[in-house]
Scaffold this motif. Structure first.
Motif, PDB file in Angstrom:
ATOM      1  N   VAL A 269       8.529  39.146   5.369  1.00 40.60           N
ATOM      2  CA  VAL A 269       7.460  39.417   4.400  1.00 40.60           C
ATOM      3  C   VAL A 269       7.906  38.951   3.013  1.00 40.60           C
ATOM      4  O   VAL A 269       7.156  38.304   2.274  1.00 40.60           O
ATOM      5  CB  VAL A 269       7.099  40.923   4.380  1.00 40.60           C
ATOM      6  CG1 VAL A 269       6.026  41.211   3.329  1.00 40.60           C
ATOM      7  CG2 VAL A 269       6.624  41.381   5.760  1.00 40.60           C
ATOM      8  N   GLU A 270       9.167  39.237   2.690  1.00 43.27           N
ATOM      9  CA  GLU A 270       9.703  38.840   1.390  1.00 43.27           C
ATOM     10  C   GLU A 270       9.655  37.314   1.225  1.00 43.27           C
ATOM     11  O   GLU A 270       9.276  36.798   0.171  1.00 43.27           O
ATOM     12  CB  GLU A 270      11.148  39.344   1.266  1.00 43.27           C
ATOM     13  CG  GLU A 270      11.763  39.062  -0.086  1.00 43.27           C
ATOM     14  CD  GLU A 270      13.207  39.575  -0.179  1.00 43.27           C
ATOM     15  OE1 GLU A 270      13.785  39.982   0.856  1.00 43.27           O
ATOM     16  OE2 GLU A 270      13.732  39.567  -1.309  1.00 43.27           O
ATOM     17  N   ALA A 271      10.012  36.600   2.294  1.00 44.11           N
ATOM     18  CA  ALA A 271       9.996  35.133   2.236  1.00 44.11           C
ATOM     19  C   ALA A 271       8.574  34.639   1.955  1.00 44.11           C
ATOM     20  O   ALA A 271       8.374  33.717   1.156  1.00 44.11           O
ATOM     21  CB  ALA A 271      10.523  34.549   3.541  1.00 44.11           C
ATOM     22  N   ALA A 272       7.585  35.278   2.573  1.00 49.10           N
ATOM     23  CA  ALA A 272       6.189  34.867   2.343  1.00 49.10           C
ATOM     24  C   ALA A 272       5.780  35.148   0.895  1.00 49.10           C
ATOM     25  O   ALA A 272       5.116  34.322   0.256  1.00 49.10           O
ATOM     26  CB  ALA A 272       5.271  35.588   3.324  1.00 49.10           C
ATOM     27  N   VAL A 273       6.196  36.291   0.378  1.00 50.46           N
ATOM     28  CA  VAL A 273       5.852  36.637  -1.012  1.00 50.46           C
ATOM     29  C   VAL A 273       6.479  35.615  -1.963  1.00 50.46           C
ATOM     30  O   VAL A 273       5.849  35.159  -2.924  1.00 50.46           O
ATOM     31  CB  VAL A 273       6.321  38.080  -1.354  1.00 50.46           C
ATOM     32  CG1 VAL A 273       6.095  38.390  -2.829  1.00 50.46           C
ATOM     33  CG2 VAL A 273       5.586  39.100  -0.479  1.00 50.46           C
ATOM     34  N   LYS A 274       7.710  35.209  -1.684  1.00 52.71           N
ATOM     35  CA  LYS A 274       8.393  34.213  -2.536  1.00 52.71           C
ATOM     36  C   LYS A 274       7.710  32.854  -2.437  1.00 52.71           C
ATOM     37  O   LYS A 274       7.530  32.169  -3.434  1.00 52.71           O
ATOM     38  CB  LYS A 274       9.865  34.097  -2.117  1.00 52.71           C
ATOM     39  CG  LYS A 274      10.616  35.419  -2.333  1.00 52.71           C
ATOM     40  CD  LYS A 274      11.917  35.214  -3.073  1.00 52.71           C
ATOM     41  CE  LYS A 274      12.386  36.520  -3.721  1.00 52.71           C
ATOM     42  NZ  LYS A 274      13.482  37.162  -2.965  1.00 52.71           N
ATOM     43  N   ARG A 275       7.327  32.462  -1.218  1.00 55.54           N
ATOM     44  CA  ARG A 275       6.624  31.173  -1.067  1.00 55.54           C
ATOM     45  C   ARG A 275       5.338  31.184  -1.877  1.00 55.54           C
ATOM     46  O   ARG A 275       4.950  30.206  -2.483  1.00 55.54           O
ATOM     47  CB  ARG A 275       6.259  30.916   0.409  1.00 55.54           C
ATOM     48  CG  ARG A 275       7.398  30.438   1.287  1.00 55.54           C
ATOM     49  CD  ARG A 275       6.883  29.888   2.633  1.00 55.54           C
ATOM     50  NE  ARG A 275       6.166  30.854   3.444  1.00 55.54           N
ATOM     51  CZ  ARG A 275       6.726  31.677   4.327  1.00 55.54           C
ATOM     52  NH1 ARG A 275       8.033  31.667   4.507  1.00 55.54           N
ATOM     53  NH2 ARG A 275       6.003  32.516   5.028  1.00 55.54           N
ATOM     54  N   ASN A 276       4.678  32.341  -1.893  1.00 61.12           N
ATOM     55  CA  ASN A 276       3.392  32.447  -2.571  1.00 61.12           C
ATOM     56  C   ASN A 276       3.540  32.413  -4.102  1.00 61.12           C
ATOM     57  O   ASN A 276       2.786  31.732  -4.794  1.00 61.12           O
ATOM     58  CB  ASN A 276       2.698  33.739  -2.121  1.00 61.12           C
ATOM     59  CG  ASN A 276       1.461  34.045  -2.913  1.00 61.12           C
ATOM     60  OD1 ASN A 276       1.529  34.735  -3.930  1.00 61.12           O
ATOM     61  ND2 ASN A 276       0.342  33.490  -2.479  1.00 61.12           N
ATOM     62  N   GLY A 277       4.474  33.185  -4.611  1.00 61.02           N
ATOM     63  CA  GLY A 277       4.793  33.129  -6.040  1.00 61.02           C
ATOM     64  C   GLY A 277       3.893  33.939  -6.971  1.00 61.02           C
ATOM     65  O   GLY A 277       4.179  34.047  -8.155  1.00 61.02           O
ATOM     66  N   CYS A 278       2.787  34.496  -6.498  1.00 59.89           N
ATOM     67  CA  CYS A 278       1.857  35.195  -7.389  1.00 59.89           C
ATOM     68  C   CYS A 278       2.105  36.704  -7.479  1.00 59.89           C
ATOM     69  O   CYS A 278       1.390  37.405  -8.198  1.00 59.89           O
ATOM     70  CB  CYS A 278       0.417  34.965  -6.951  1.00 59.89           C
ATOM     71  SG  CYS A 278      -0.103  33.263  -7.097  1.00 59.89           S
ATOM     72  N   PHE A 279       3.061  37.207  -6.721  1.00 60.48           N
ATOM     73  CA  PHE A 279       3.325  38.656  -6.734  1.00 60.48           C
ATOM     74  C   PHE A 279       4.807  38.920  -6.966  1.00 60.48           C
ATOM     75  O   PHE A 279       5.660  38.177  -6.473  1.00 60.48           O
ATOM     76  CB  PHE A 279       2.936  39.288  -5.388  1.00 60.48           C
ATOM     77  CG  PHE A 279       1.464  39.233  -5.078  1.00 60.48           C
ATOM     78  CD1 PHE A 279       0.606  40.225  -5.544  1.00 60.48           C
ATOM     79  CD2 PHE A 279       0.937  38.193  -4.315  1.00 60.48           C
ATOM     80  CE1 PHE A 279      -0.755  40.179  -5.255  1.00 60.48           C
ATOM     81  CE2 PHE A 279      -0.419  38.136  -4.020  1.00 60.48           C
ATOM     82  CZ  PHE A 279      -1.276  39.133  -4.494  1.00 60.48           C
TER      83      PHE A 279
END
Ligand SMILES: C[S@@+](CC[C@H](N)C(=O)[O-])C[C@H]1O[C@@H](n2cnc3c(N)ncnc32)[C@H](O)[C@@H]1O
Ligand SMILES: [Mg+2]
Length: 355
Positions: A269-279
């Motif tokens: 989940v953390e990796a997805a949040v980092k890829r996204n960058g908006c949160f």
């Protein structure tokens, strides 16, 4: 926008024996166990001054089902936000609350709306549709909550259903004890779905707004087959295989069926949040969950999966599958006393001002 395949049926509606309302204690415990973490996120991260221009505080619960869990979650959030306004808001007027209950269009929204208490502190609205699509206007939400829902994928990965692919999940309906190719396909589908989910939510949530995701998952690095919920699914799968051996269902039906769920780790989940960058990630925790007794587990599976199974296998098999075979296997396996853990992931995110 590409057509999304939503093969799953929602939880059982109504309030009968096999209804979700009567069989969602496991999910309810996750909401209870995360209450203090949500209070903490709101107390520490919600800046009431950001919201002073509008007097409406908008909350969405994604994958809310029929209640009553969603009502409890929403009540907790509103209490925490009111408390924050009262303590920080040096005279700021308390906002009015609007709550959007989201689930698939075929969810039993009537059951949910008729169970709303008469003295609620908010304006309630239903929002039908997949949370893998845009559901709200841009920058309109202040708080998004989603509990026990984002482990449902948007679809079964394509290659898992493709007979000519090395990832074809022949003879199985779940991924955790399958081949490396199948596991990889599910991992990749989760990553893709989570990327999409975050991209869309970043459009809908105001800068400074919060999102709390609570989902059943597993410890970082833990093998998929080492996890309580996956082991329980494997028992359900072996019940189906038994039925195929007895000729009650065809092998072909087992081959062509897969449950579109995936149990991620915080790392993923953390990796997805980092890829996204908006949160920004504000809090992240594994919550160890009490393992349910066999009867509760088989009823929970039935309340959640009956519709999906019925559509594929027909309704003649349901009693035998859930109440007999699965229940017996859960009892014999003593899964509830084994060392594998039942884990919930808690992640609280704040919409940053990028993009
Ligand atoms: C296990 S229930 C959880 C309900 C409630 N949040 C709770 O904690 O008790 C999962 C819900 O997520 C919904 N769901 C799954 N995928 C969804 C999607 N793509 N869009 C909207 N809802 C979805 C299902 O229909 C189901 O009602
Ligand atoms: Mg299969």
């Amino acid at each position: 926008m590409a057509e999304l395949v939503i093969p799953i049926r929602p939880m059982n509606g109504g309030n009968g024996l096999y209804s979700y309302s009567k069989n969602s204690i496991i999910q309810r415990k996750a909401i209870e166990a995360t209450k203090e973490l949500i209070n903490k996120t709101i107390a520490e991260e919600l800046d009431v001054n950001t919201f002073s221009s509008s007097n409406t505080f908008r909350i969405a619960d994604l994958g809310c089902s029929v209640g009553t869990n969603t009502l409890l979650a929403v009540k907790n959030i509103i209490n925490a936000v009111q408390h924050k306004f009262q303590s920080q808001g040096n005279g700021t007027k308390l906002p009015e609350f609007q709550v959007f209950f989201n689930d698939q269009a075929s969810n039993d929204f009537n059951q949910l709306f008729t169970s709303l208490p008469s003295e609620i502190q908010y304006f309630a609205a239903g929002v039908p549709g997949s949370f893998y699509r845009r559901l709200f206007p841009k920058y309109s939400l202040h708080f998004v909550h989603s509990s026990s829902a984002a482990h449902w994928l948007s679809r079964v990965p394509e290659e898992v259903e493709d007979k000519s692919s090395p990832a074809w999940n022949k003879g199985k309906v779940h991924y955790s004890n399958s081949t490396a190719e199948v596991i990889k396909a599910f991992e990749a589908q989760f990553a893709k779905d989570m990327d999409n989910f975050l991209k869309i939510r970043a459009q809908e949530i105001v800068h400074g707004g919060l999102m709390v995701l609570i989902l059943p998952g597993r410890f970082n690095g833990a093998p998929h087959a080492n996890n309580y919920i996956n082991k329980a699914y494997e028992l359900l799968e072996s019940s189906l295989i038994d039925m195929a051996k007895k000729g009650m269902i065809s092998d072909e039906k087992v081959d062509s069926f897969n449950v579109p769920v995936y149990y991620a780790s915080l790392q993923e989940v953390e990796a997805a949040v980092k890829r996204n960058g908006c949160f920004n990630i504000e809090l992240m925790e594994n919550i160890i969950h009490e393992k349910p007794q066999p009867k509760v587990m088989s009823a929970t599976f039935r309340a959640g999966l009956e519709g999906t199974f019925k559509e594929h296998f027909g309704d003649e098999i349901l009693d035998e599958l859930f109440d007999k075979l699965l229940y017996n296997k859960l009892q014999e396996s003593s899964l509830h006393s084994k060392s594998c853990e039942s884990v919930y992931l808690f992640v609280s995110l704040k919409r940053n001002t990028d993009a």
